[in-house]
Scaffold this motif. Structure first.
Motif, PDB file in Angstrom:
ATOM      1  N   GLN A  15      -9.642   1.680  -8.733  1.00 12.36           N
ATOM      2  CA  GLN A  15      -9.494   1.504  -7.278  1.00 12.36           C
ATOM      3  C   GLN A  15     -10.608   2.214  -6.497  1.00 12.36           C
ATOM      4  O   GLN A  15     -10.825   1.924  -5.333  1.00 12.36           O
ATOM      5  CB  GLN A  15      -8.121   2.009  -6.806  1.00 12.36           C
ATOM      6  N   HIS A  54      -3.115  -1.051 -13.430  1.00  9.25           N
ATOM      7  CA  HIS A  54      -4.477  -1.079 -12.842  1.00  9.25           C
ATOM      8  C   HIS A  54      -5.536  -0.903 -13.932  1.00  9.25           C
ATOM      9  O   HIS A  54      -6.604  -1.514 -13.873  1.00  9.25           O
ATOM     10  CB  HIS A  54      -4.651   0.056 -11.823  1.00  9.25           C
ATOM     11  N   CYS A 103       0.354  -1.342  -2.569  1.00 10.88           N
ATOM     12  CA  CYS A 103      -0.851  -0.965  -3.310  1.00 10.88           C
ATOM     13  C   CYS A 103      -1.932  -0.635  -2.302  1.00 10.88           C
ATOM     14  O   CYS A 103      -2.134  -1.387  -1.339  1.00 10.88           O
ATOM     15  CB  CYS A 103      -1.294  -2.119  -4.209  1.00 10.88           C
ATOM     16  N   LEU A 104      -2.619   0.475  -2.532  1.00  7.05           N
ATOM     17  CA  LEU A 104      -3.672   0.882  -1.585  1.00  7.05           C
ATOM     18  C   LEU A 104      -4.844  -0.100  -1.610  1.00  7.05           C
ATOM     19  O   LEU A 104      -5.630  -0.128  -0.669  1.00  7.05           O
ATOM     20  CB  LEU A 104      -4.142   2.308  -1.902  1.00  7.05           C
ATOM     21  N   HIS A 130       2.820   0.964 -12.553  1.00 13.53           N
ATOM     22  CA  HIS A 130       1.909   0.288 -11.605  1.00 13.53           C
ATOM     23  C   HIS A 130       0.471   0.781 -11.834  1.00 13.53           C
ATOM     24  O   HIS A 130      -0.468  -0.017 -11.876  1.00 13.53           O
ATOM     25  CB  HIS A 130       2.393   0.591 -10.179  1.00 13.53           C
TER      26      HIS A 130
END
Ligand code: K1U
Ligand code: ZN
Length: 173
Positions: free
Chosen positions: A50, A139, A93-94, A135
């Motif tokens: 991310q 990723h 989710c960011l 979660h």
């Protein structure tokens, strides 16, 4: 240092991330930056892809009380056991701001990882911690929570994110 968070769709969010062989000072700095970025967002978890780094590293803190933080840094996290019982949580989710959807996952998950000192740790997570750790590990395998949704919902959210990215790029000019 706060690092910019990638917004979906981005090819770096779809990659299988590489394991960490040795915990270098650069990786410790990355972990500290990820925690700062997560608290700043604010969020309860963050995975290295991310912030554009395709290595197997996640950070989390799902404590509800801000006066009792529990920051966790997990290198090479692996799920070694999951419960048969499932739990549904409305995930966010960011990398997909302001979009939420119900996702069903195992209620409990035992995870093994390496801590920043290189020691192996293992813990069985439940509640929000179990949802969050699964979660975040997704990723690292290039999987987003919207991949659990039907095609129409996923496409709708992806189009919203493309629009958001166009608007942000225009504002930055
Ligand atoms: O991986 C991420 O993008 C972080 C994400 C983690 C997550 C949230 C919900 C379910 C599973 C995993 C977030 O932190 S989204 C923001 C969020 O949930 C939150 C923000 C402030 C306070 C409480 C929660
Ligand atoms: Zn996420």
């Amino acid at each position: 240092m706060i690092r910019p968070i990638l917004i979906h769709p981005d090819p770096r969010l779809k990659k299988l991330c590489d394991p960490v062989q040795e915990i270098t000072s650069d990786l410790r700095t990355l972990a500290a930056d990820m925690l700062a970025t997560m608290y700043d967002a604010p969020g309860i978890g963050l995975a290295a892809p991310q912030v554009g780094v395709t290595r197997r590293l996640i950070v989390m803190d799902c404590m509800k009380a801000p006066d009792a933080p529990r920051p966790l840094i997990l290198f090479n996290p692996e799920v070694v056991w999951t419960s048969d019982t499932l739990h549904t949580y409305e995930e966010g989710c960011l990398s997909i701001p302001e979009q939420y959807a119900d996702v069903q996952r195992p209620d409990k998950a035992t995870v093994r990882w390496m801590d920043p000192e290189g020691a192996t740790q293992e813990e069985t997570f439940d509640g929000l911690w179990a949802t969050c750790v699964q979660h975040e590990i997704d990723h690292l395998n290039g999987k987003l929570f919207i991949d659990y949704l039907g095609l129409m919902k996923r496409q709708l959210i992806t189009r919203k994110m493309e629009k958001l990215k166009r608007e942000r790029a225009r504002e930055a000019r």
